[in-house]
Design a protein around this motif. Structure first.
Motif, PDB file in Angstrom:
ATOM      1  N   GLY A  35       0.832  -1.205   0.000  1.00  0.00           N
ATOM      2  CA  GLY A  35       0.000   0.000   0.000  1.00  0.00           C
ATOM      3  C   GLY A  35       0.863   1.250   0.000  1.00  0.00           C
ATOM      4  O   GLY A  35       0.523   2.264  -0.622  1.00  0.00           O
ATOM      5  N   ARG A  45       0.690   4.543  -2.298  1.00  0.00           N
ATOM      6  CA  ARG A  45       0.617   5.873  -1.677  1.00  0.00           C
ATOM      7  C   ARG A  45       1.767   6.761  -2.168  1.00  0.00           C
ATOM      8  O   ARG A  45       1.602   7.964  -2.358  1.00  0.00           O
ATOM      9  CB  ARG A  45       0.672   5.738  -0.144  1.00  0.00           C
ATOM     10  CG  ARG A  45      -0.620   5.194   0.446  1.00  0.00           C
ATOM     11  CD  ARG A  45      -0.483   4.865   1.921  1.00  0.00           C
ATOM     12  NE  ARG A  45      -1.720   4.331   2.451  1.00  0.00           N
ATOM     13  CZ  ARG A  45      -2.691   5.071   3.007  1.00  0.00           C
ATOM     14  NH1 ARG A  45      -2.526   6.369   3.142  1.00  0.00           N
ATOM     15  NH2 ARG A  45      -3.799   4.510   3.439  1.00  0.00           N
ATOM     16  N   ALA A  60      -4.420   7.252  -3.647  1.00  0.00           N
ATOM     17  CA  ALA A  60      -3.767   5.948  -3.861  1.00  0.00           C
ATOM     18  C   ALA A  60      -4.792   4.934  -4.351  1.00  0.00           C
ATOM     19  O   ALA A  60      -4.513   4.122  -5.240  1.00  0.00           O
ATOM     20  CB  ALA A  60      -3.122   5.460  -2.560  1.00  0.00           C
ATOM     21  N   ALA A  97      -4.477   3.087  -7.825  1.00  0.00           N
ATOM     22  CA  ALA A  97      -4.388   1.617  -7.722  1.00  0.00           C
ATOM     23  C   ALA A  97      -5.415   0.922  -8.615  1.00  0.00           C
ATOM     24  O   ALA A  97      -5.317  -0.274  -8.858  1.00  0.00           O
ATOM     25  CB  ALA A  97      -4.572   1.177  -6.277  1.00  0.00           C
ATOM     26  N   ASP A 136      -3.731  -7.645  -3.136  1.00  0.00           N
ATOM     27  CA  ASP A 136      -3.673  -8.695  -4.168  1.00  0.00           C
ATOM     28  C   ASP A 136      -2.397  -9.506  -4.039  1.00  0.00           C
ATOM     29  O   ASP A 136      -1.882 -10.026  -5.026  1.00  0.00           O
ATOM     30  CB  ASP A 136      -3.745  -8.055  -5.555  1.00  0.00           C
ATOM     31  CG  ASP A 136      -2.573  -7.111  -5.812  1.00  0.00           C
ATOM     32  OD1 ASP A 136      -1.912  -6.694  -4.839  1.00  0.00           O
ATOM     33  OD2 ASP A 136      -2.311  -6.797  -6.986  1.00  0.00           O
ATOM     34  N   ARG A 178     -13.033  -2.904  -8.761  1.00  0.00           N
ATOM     35  CA  ARG A 178     -12.206  -2.530  -9.914  1.00  0.00           C
ATOM     36  C   ARG A 178     -11.924  -3.778 -10.762  1.00  0.00           C
ATOM     37  O   ARG A 178     -11.917  -4.907 -10.268  1.00  0.00           O
ATOM     38  CB  ARG A 178     -10.911  -1.859  -9.449  1.00  0.00           C
ATOM     39  CG  ARG A 178      -9.991  -2.784  -8.728  1.00  0.00           C
ATOM     40  CD  ARG A 178      -8.643  -2.141  -8.443  1.00  0.00           C
ATOM     41  NE  ARG A 178      -7.860  -3.075  -7.676  1.00  0.00           N
ATOM     42  CZ  ARG A 178      -7.317  -2.828  -6.493  1.00  0.00           C
ATOM     43  NH1 ARG A 178      -7.436  -1.644  -5.925  1.00  0.00           N
ATOM     44  NH2 ARG A 178      -6.626  -3.749  -5.868  1.00  0.00           N
TER      45      ARG A 178
HETATM   46  O1   DC Z   1      -3.243  -0.422   2.577  1.00  0.00           O
HETATM   47  P1   DC Z   1      -3.231   1.058   2.210  1.00  0.00           P
HETATM   48  O2   DC Z   1      -4.403   1.804   2.782  1.00  0.00           O
HETATM   49  O3   DC Z   1      -1.917   1.725   2.536  1.00  0.00           O
HETATM   50  O4   DC Z   1      -3.376   1.087   0.615  1.00  0.00           O
HETATM   51  C1   DC Z   1      -3.551   2.293  -0.088  1.00  0.00           C
HETATM   52  C2   DC Z   1      -4.404   2.050  -1.336  1.00  0.00           C
HETATM   53  O5   DC Z   1      -3.673   1.248  -2.259  1.00  0.00           O
HETATM   54  C3   DC Z   1      -5.730   1.322  -1.063  1.00  0.00           C
HETATM   55  O6   DC Z   1      -6.829   2.101  -1.495  1.00  0.00           O
HETATM   56  C4   DC Z   1      -5.701   0.087  -1.893  1.00  0.00           C
HETATM   57  C5   DC Z   1      -4.480   0.194  -2.753  1.00  0.00           C
HETATM   58  N1   DC Z   1      -3.704  -1.031  -2.735  1.00  0.00           N
HETATM   59  C6   DC Z   1      -3.893  -1.920  -3.765  1.00  0.00           C
HETATM   60  O7   DC Z   1      -4.739  -1.689  -4.619  1.00  0.00           O
HETATM   61  N2   DC Z   1      -3.140  -3.056  -3.843  1.00  0.00           N
HETATM   62  C7   DC Z   1      -2.236  -3.334  -2.897  1.00  0.00           C
HETATM   63  N3   DC Z   1      -1.524  -4.450  -2.981  1.00  0.00           N
HETATM   64  C8   DC Z   1      -2.053  -2.443  -1.798  1.00  0.00           C
HETATM   65  C9   DC Z   1      -2.805  -1.295  -1.756  1.00  0.00           C
END
Ligand code: DC
Length: 231
Positions: A37, A41, A102, A106, A134, A190
Motif C-alpha cells: 500500500g 501511496r 492511492a 491503484a 492482491d 475494480r
Molecule cells: O493499505 P493502504 O491503505 O496503505 O493502501 C492504499 C491504497 O492502495 C488502497 O486504497 C488500496 C491500494 N492497494 C492496492 O490496490 N493493492 C495493494 N496491494 C495495496 C494497496
C-alpha cells in the motif's frame, strides 16, 4: 533447483489490522516486509507533488515505473522509513487525501503492472511477509501461506480514527466510515486485481479480536506451514 524463498501474504481491506499484524509477524520471524500500500501511496504523493493529473493513466504509469523510492527498516524500533527522491516521507503518505488518491491510482491497470516487479523484488531470504490487497491473488500466487484479514466497516473506521489520533492527525469518525465504505467499493469492484481472498487463503474476521490474539493465531499457522517461529 533451490527452494523458493517462503512468502506469507496478508490481504484485506483498510483497517482490518493487516499493517500492524504483518509488521509484528515479520519482526518475530525475522523476515522482510513489503507494505505494498505504501508503494501506491508513494505514487499518489509523488504525482500530486509534481502536479500530475490523477486521471492521466499513461503519465502515472510512467511515474510508477521510474519513481525513486526506497525503504529502510530501523534496527531498534523495526519502524519502516519510506523515502521518495531520497527524502523520508514521514506521515505525508498516511493522510486521508493520499489514501484516496492511492485508491484511484491503484485502480489503473498500467500502474499496477508497473509496480509488479518492484513488489516481487522484495522476496529475499530468509522470507517475506507481504501486506496488501492482491498479494495472494496476483503478486505472490505461489505463497506458502495466505491470510485474508477482514473486520466490519464500523470497527475498521474506529481503529483508523484511533491510529490517526495517536499520530496527531485529525479526522472525523463519520467521515472515516464514509471514506472506508467508498474505498471498499472501489477496491473490490475494480477490473484489475480486485480485493478478494485468494481461493486458497484462510479468512480471519478480526472484529472481535485484539492484535495479540491475531498475531498468536498467525504464528501458530506459520509454525505449521513453514516450520518457523519458535515453540
Ligand atoms: O493499505 P493502504 O491503505 O496503505 O493502501 C492504499 C491504497 O492502495 C488502497 O486504497 C488500496 C491500494 N492497494 C492496492 O490496490 N493493492 C495493494 N496491494 C495495496 C494497496
Amino acid at each position: 533447483m533451490s527452494e523458493p524463498v517462503p512468502v506469507l501474504t496478508f490481504d484485506g481491506p483498510s483497517g482490518s489490522g493487516k499493517g500492524t499484524i504483518a509488521s509484528r509477524v515479520a519482526r518475530t520471524l525475522g523476515w522482510h516486509l513489503l507494505d505494498s500500500g505504501a508503494l501506491y501511496r508513494l505514487v499518489a504523493l509523488g504525482a500530486a507533488r509534481r502536479g500530475m493529473d490523477m486521471a492521466d493513466e499513461g503519465a502515472l504509469a510512467d511515474y510508477a515505473a521510474q519513481m525513486a523510492v526506497d525503504f529502510e527498516i530501523l534496527p531498534d524500533s523495526g519502524e519502516v522509513v519510506a523515502r521518495l527522491d531520497g527524502e523520508p516521507v514521514g506521515n505525508a503518505i498516511r493522510t486521508e487525501q493520499v489514501g484516496n488518491d492511492a485508491s484511484k491510482v491503484a485502480a489503473l491497470e498500467t500502474v499496477r503492472a508497473a509496480l509488479l516487479q518492484r513488489q516481487r523484488d522484495f522476496r529475499q531470504p530468509p522470507g517475506l511477509v507481504a501486506d496488501g490487497r492482491d498479494m495472494g491473488t496476483t503478486v505472490f500466487p505461489d505463497a506458502g501461506l495466505k491470510i485474508y484479514l477482514t473486520a466490519s466497516a464500523e470497527v475498521r473506521a474506529e481503529r483508523r480514527y484511533k491510529q490517526l489520533k495517536e499520530k496527531g492527525i485529525s479526522a472525523s469518525l463519520a467521515g472515516l466510515l464514509r471514506e472506508i465504505t467508498e474505498r471498499d467499493v472501489r477496491d473490490t469492484e475494480r477490473q484489475s486485481s480486485p480485493l478478494k481472498p485468494a481461493a486458497d487463503a484462510i479468512v480471519l474476521d478480526t472484529s472481535a479480536l485484539d492484535i495479540d490474539q491475531v498475531v498468536e493465531q498467525v504464528l501458530a499457522w506459520c509454525r505449521d506451514r513453514f516450520a518457523v517461529g519458535g515453540q
